[in-house]
Design a protein around this motif. Structure first.
Motif, PDB file in Angstrom:
ATOM      1  N   VAL A 175      -0.202   7.513   4.794  1.00 56.40           N
ATOM      2  CA  VAL A 175      -0.351   6.787   3.530  1.00 56.40           C
ATOM      3  C   VAL A 175       1.002   6.579   2.858  1.00 56.40           C
ATOM      4  O   VAL A 175       1.285   5.511   2.308  1.00 56.40           O
ATOM      5  CB  VAL A 175      -1.317   7.545   2.593  1.00 56.40           C
ATOM      6  CG1 VAL A 175      -1.249   6.986   1.175  1.00 56.40           C
ATOM      7  CG2 VAL A 175      -2.745   7.449   3.121  1.00 56.40           C
ATOM      8  N   MET A 176       1.857   7.598   2.901  1.00 52.96           N
ATOM      9  CA  MET A 176       3.169   7.483   2.268  1.00 52.96           C
ATOM     10  C   MET A 176       4.002   6.359   2.881  1.00 52.96           C
ATOM     11  O   MET A 176       4.855   5.772   2.221  1.00 52.96           O
ATOM     12  CB  MET A 176       3.925   8.814   2.387  1.00 52.96           C
ATOM     13  CG  MET A 176       3.374   9.932   1.522  1.00 52.96           C
ATOM     14  SD  MET A 176       3.431   9.566  -0.272  1.00 52.96           S
ATOM     15  CE  MET A 176       1.745   9.043  -0.566  1.00 52.96           C
ATOM     16  N   ALA A 177       3.752   6.067   4.152  1.00 50.69           N
ATOM     17  CA  ALA A 177       4.495   5.004   4.826  1.00 50.69           C
ATOM     18  C   ALA A 177       3.751   3.672   4.811  1.00 50.69           C
ATOM     19  O   ALA A 177       4.240   2.678   5.343  1.00 50.69           O
ATOM     20  CB  ALA A 177       4.786   5.410   6.271  1.00 50.69           C
ATOM     21  N   SER A 178       2.579   3.649   4.195  1.00 50.11           N
ATOM     22  CA  SER A 178       1.751   2.444   4.206  1.00 50.11           C
ATOM     23  C   SER A 178       2.142   1.506   3.065  1.00 50.11           C
ATOM     24  O   SER A 178       2.482   1.951   1.965  1.00 50.11           O
ATOM     25  CB  SER A 178       0.272   2.831   4.071  1.00 50.11           C
ATOM     26  OG  SER A 178      -0.526   1.688   3.840  1.00 50.11           O
ATOM     27  N   PRO A 179       2.077   0.203   3.283  1.00 42.60           N
ATOM     28  CA  PRO A 179       2.343  -0.743   2.184  1.00 42.60           C
ATOM     29  C   PRO A 179       1.277  -0.672   1.089  1.00 42.60           C
ATOM     30  O   PRO A 179       1.499  -1.133  -0.024  1.00 42.60           O
ATOM     31  CB  PRO A 179       2.327  -2.109   2.889  1.00 42.60           C
ATOM     32  CG  PRO A 179       1.559  -1.888   4.157  1.00 42.60           C
ATOM     33  CD  PRO A 179       1.838  -0.486   4.567  1.00 42.60           C
ATOM     34  N   ASP A 180       0.107  -0.099   1.417  1.00 42.66           N
ATOM     35  CA  ASP A 180      -0.965   0.049   0.430  1.00 42.66           C
ATOM     36  C   ASP A 180      -0.962   1.435  -0.201  1.00 42.66           C
ATOM     37  O   ASP A 180      -1.994   1.932  -0.658  1.00 42.66           O
ATOM     38  CB  ASP A 180      -2.329  -0.202   1.095  1.00 42.66           C
ATOM     39  CG  ASP A 180      -2.434  -1.607   1.659  1.00 42.66           C
ATOM     40  OD1 ASP A 180      -1.884  -2.527   1.031  1.00 42.66           O
ATOM     41  OD2 ASP A 180      -3.058  -1.777   2.723  1.00 42.66           O
ATOM     42  N   ARG A 181       0.203   2.068  -0.218  1.00 45.76           N
ATOM     43  CA  ARG A 181       0.297   3.447  -0.697  1.00 45.76           C
ATOM     44  C   ARG A 181      -0.265   3.616  -2.103  1.00 45.76           C
ATOM     45  O   ARG A 181      -0.991   4.573  -2.380  1.00 45.76           O
ATOM     46  CB  ARG A 181       1.760   3.888  -0.666  1.00 45.76           C
ATOM     47  CG  ARG A 181       1.993   5.308  -1.175  1.00 45.76           C
ATOM     48  CD  ARG A 181       3.451   5.694  -1.037  1.00 45.76           C
ATOM     49  NE  ARG A 181       4.317   4.758  -1.756  1.00 45.76           N
ATOM     50  CZ  ARG A 181       5.643   4.762  -1.678  1.00 45.76           C
ATOM     51  NH1 ARG A 181       6.252   5.633  -0.893  1.00 45.76           N
ATOM     52  NH2 ARG A 181       6.363   3.888  -2.365  1.00 45.76           N
ATOM     53  N   ASP A 182       0.055   2.693  -3.002  1.00 48.49           N
ATOM     54  CA  ASP A 182      -0.391   2.838  -4.392  1.00 48.49           C
ATOM     55  C   ASP A 182      -1.911   2.825  -4.503  1.00 48.49           C
ATOM     56  O   ASP A 182      -2.483   3.509  -5.359  1.00 48.49           O
ATOM     57  CB  ASP A 182       0.202   1.714  -5.250  1.00 48.49           C
ATOM     58  CG  ASP A 182       1.721   1.828  -5.389  1.00 48.49           C
ATOM     59  OD1 ASP A 182       2.241   2.940  -5.139  1.00 48.49           O
ATOM     60  OD2 ASP A 182       2.366   0.821  -5.719  1.00 48.49           O
ATOM     61  N   GLN A 183      -2.566   2.038  -3.649  1.00 47.52           N
ATOM     62  CA  GLN A 183      -4.026   1.955  -3.705  1.00 47.52           C
ATOM     63  C   GLN A 183      -4.697   3.167  -3.053  1.00 47.52           C
ATOM     64  O   GLN A 183      -5.837   3.495  -3.369  1.00 47.52           O
ATOM     65  CB  GLN A 183      -4.525   0.680  -3.003  1.00 47.52           C
ATOM     66  CG  GLN A 183      -4.220  -0.622  -3.735  1.00 47.52           C
ATOM     67  CD  GLN A 183      -2.771  -1.048  -3.594  1.00 47.52           C
ATOM     68  OE1 GLN A 183      -2.123  -0.686  -2.617  1.00 47.52           O
ATOM     69  NE2 GLN A 183      -2.263  -1.804  -4.561  1.00 47.52           N
ATOM     70  N   LEU A 184      -3.990   3.829  -2.140  1.00 48.46           N
ATOM     71  CA  LEU A 184      -4.600   4.914  -1.373  1.00 48.46           C
ATOM     72  C   LEU A 184      -4.277   6.300  -1.908  1.00 48.46           C
ATOM     73  O   LEU A 184      -5.005   7.257  -1.638  1.00 48.46           O
ATOM     74  CB  LEU A 184      -4.142   4.832   0.092  1.00 48.46           C
ATOM     75  CG  LEU A 184      -4.535   3.562   0.858  1.00 48.46           C
ATOM     76  CD1 LEU A 184      -3.842   3.528   2.208  1.00 48.46           C
ATOM     77  CD2 LEU A 184      -6.042   3.498   1.036  1.00 48.46           C
TER      78      LEU A 184
END
Length: 381
Positions: free
Chosen positions: A46-55
């Motif tokens: 999640v920390m490396a995901s572009p959707d981090r803020d949503q997750l």
């Protein structure tokens, strides 16, 4: 294939069978360990995901639920006391499992979930997170994911059966649709077909559906009224207090110095009022007691944990000395004997134990250095 929470034995108000309680506590510990490992992996993705803020919020809530389950497991283990339970302890175990679970998160606290509900809710949210970040520890093994889905269908059937008859039609139809899609994927796999584009959406829908059913059930319980909720909270705190006193007693007998926290006395709050305004105030006071209990539990659990770590480290050093053939070395043998004696004392003097374990390690390293250094001619060996 992701681990799922074990089925909880018994029901609220009914003393637990000792054998069932022991198995559940053991299985729950395995779930806690595996779930934490998986959450750590998901968190990294999640920390490396572009959707981090949503997750991030969902990950935090999962971790909060996990922590609440882990804390309640510690109280269960303290009450279980390796099977030394009588009728009172069996009733207390039932209350700890099926009573209201405390969390440190306002969102989770508002749900007032029980231990089984919290663990299942955590399972459902983790399943949803895995799919949303395209992460699965066995991502290429569809058979494992299908196994999880079929197990989830079974849980959903049980959950739908708990819905009020007047509200059951819609979730029953949703369950039937999901079951049909799972069956279709099973048939497709049996014929050698690819389900890569089908399984993800079903996993998300099933996880969301399970979460909604659990939350809906909790919310209906909340609708019973503030008085019932507060009474449930009070009963749970009473059971936690008894389990906490047992934990403190074990800590005082095991280590010295022990933490100086006193276990909050729920009786000091007096009897529960029956008017809405006073009940609300009483409930807020119960929340303060609950937070104080959490501080006490963490302090005494940490003290016992440190003793366990020192004991384990001393055992590792003893095994290493045996492997290196240094058990007869005067320094190593002397420090080992003293270290074992101190760690075995009850209560164990922790400041001395810390220094002795460090000294044991230093003595072993020194002996190993001397063993490797050749003796010069004329020097005593």
């Amino acid at each position: 294939m992701s681990i799922t929470a074990p089925d909880a034995p018994g029901r609220l108000g009914v003393p637990l069978d000792p054998a069932q309680a022991g198995r559940y506590i053991s299985d729950l510990q395995a779930w806690i360990d595996a779930r934490r490992s998986e959450l750590d992996q998901i968190d990294q993705v999640v920390m490396a995901s572009p959707d981090r803020d949503q997750l991030t919020g969902d990950v935090a809530l999962c971790l909060t639920l996990w922590k609440s389950v882990s804390d309640r497991h510690d109280l269960l283990a303290a009450t279980w006391d390796s099977g030394r339970v009588g009728p009172v302890e069996r009733e207390r175990l039932s209350s700890l499992i099926w009573g209201r679970l405390e969390t440190g998160d306002p969102k989770a606290s508002a749900l007032a979930v029980s231990l089984p509900e919290a663990s299942r809710l955590c399972d459902a949210m983790v399943a949803q997170l895995r799919t949303r970040v395209s992460f699965d520890v066995n991502a290429h093994q569809y058979a494992g994911r299908m196994h999880d889905l079929r197990a989830q269908m079974s849980r959903l059937q049980d959950q739908v059966a708990l819905e009020p008859p007047a509200l059951r039609a819609e979730p029953a139809a949703k369950l039937a649709d999901l079951q049909q899609r799972v069956d279709a994927m099973t048939d497709r796999m049996a014929q050698g077909g690819d389900i890569g584009g089908l399984i993800g959406p079903v996993e998300i829908e099933a996880a969301t559906f399970e979460r909604d059913l659990i939350v809906g059930g909790v919310q209906r319980r909340r609708a019973r009224g503030l008085i019932d909720q507060t009474r449930e909270k009070l009963d749970d705190l009473i059971e936690r207090e008894e389990a906490m006193r047992k934990l403190v007693k074990r800590c005082l007998a095991t280590v010295s110095p022990s933490p100086k926290y006193a276990v909050p006395d729920v009786d000091v709050l007096g009897p529960m009022p029956n008017t809405p305004d006073r009940v609300k105030e009483f409930s807020e006071r119960l929340d303060k007691v609950s937070r104080a209990m959490q501080v006490v539990q963490e302090a005494y659990t940490e003290a016992l944990h440190e003793h366990d770590l020192l004991t384990a480290r001393a055992e590792q050093l003893r095994d290493r000395a045996r492997t290196l053939g240094l058990t007869e070395n005067r320094d190593v043998a002397g420090v080992s004997a003293i270290c074992h004696d101190v760690l075995s004392r009850r209560p164990c003097p922790m400041p001395l134990a810390r220094h002795l374990v460090a000294t044991y390690e230093a003595a072993l390293e020194w002996a190993l250095t001397q063993q490797r250094t050749p003796t010069r001619e004329g020097e005593p060996t």
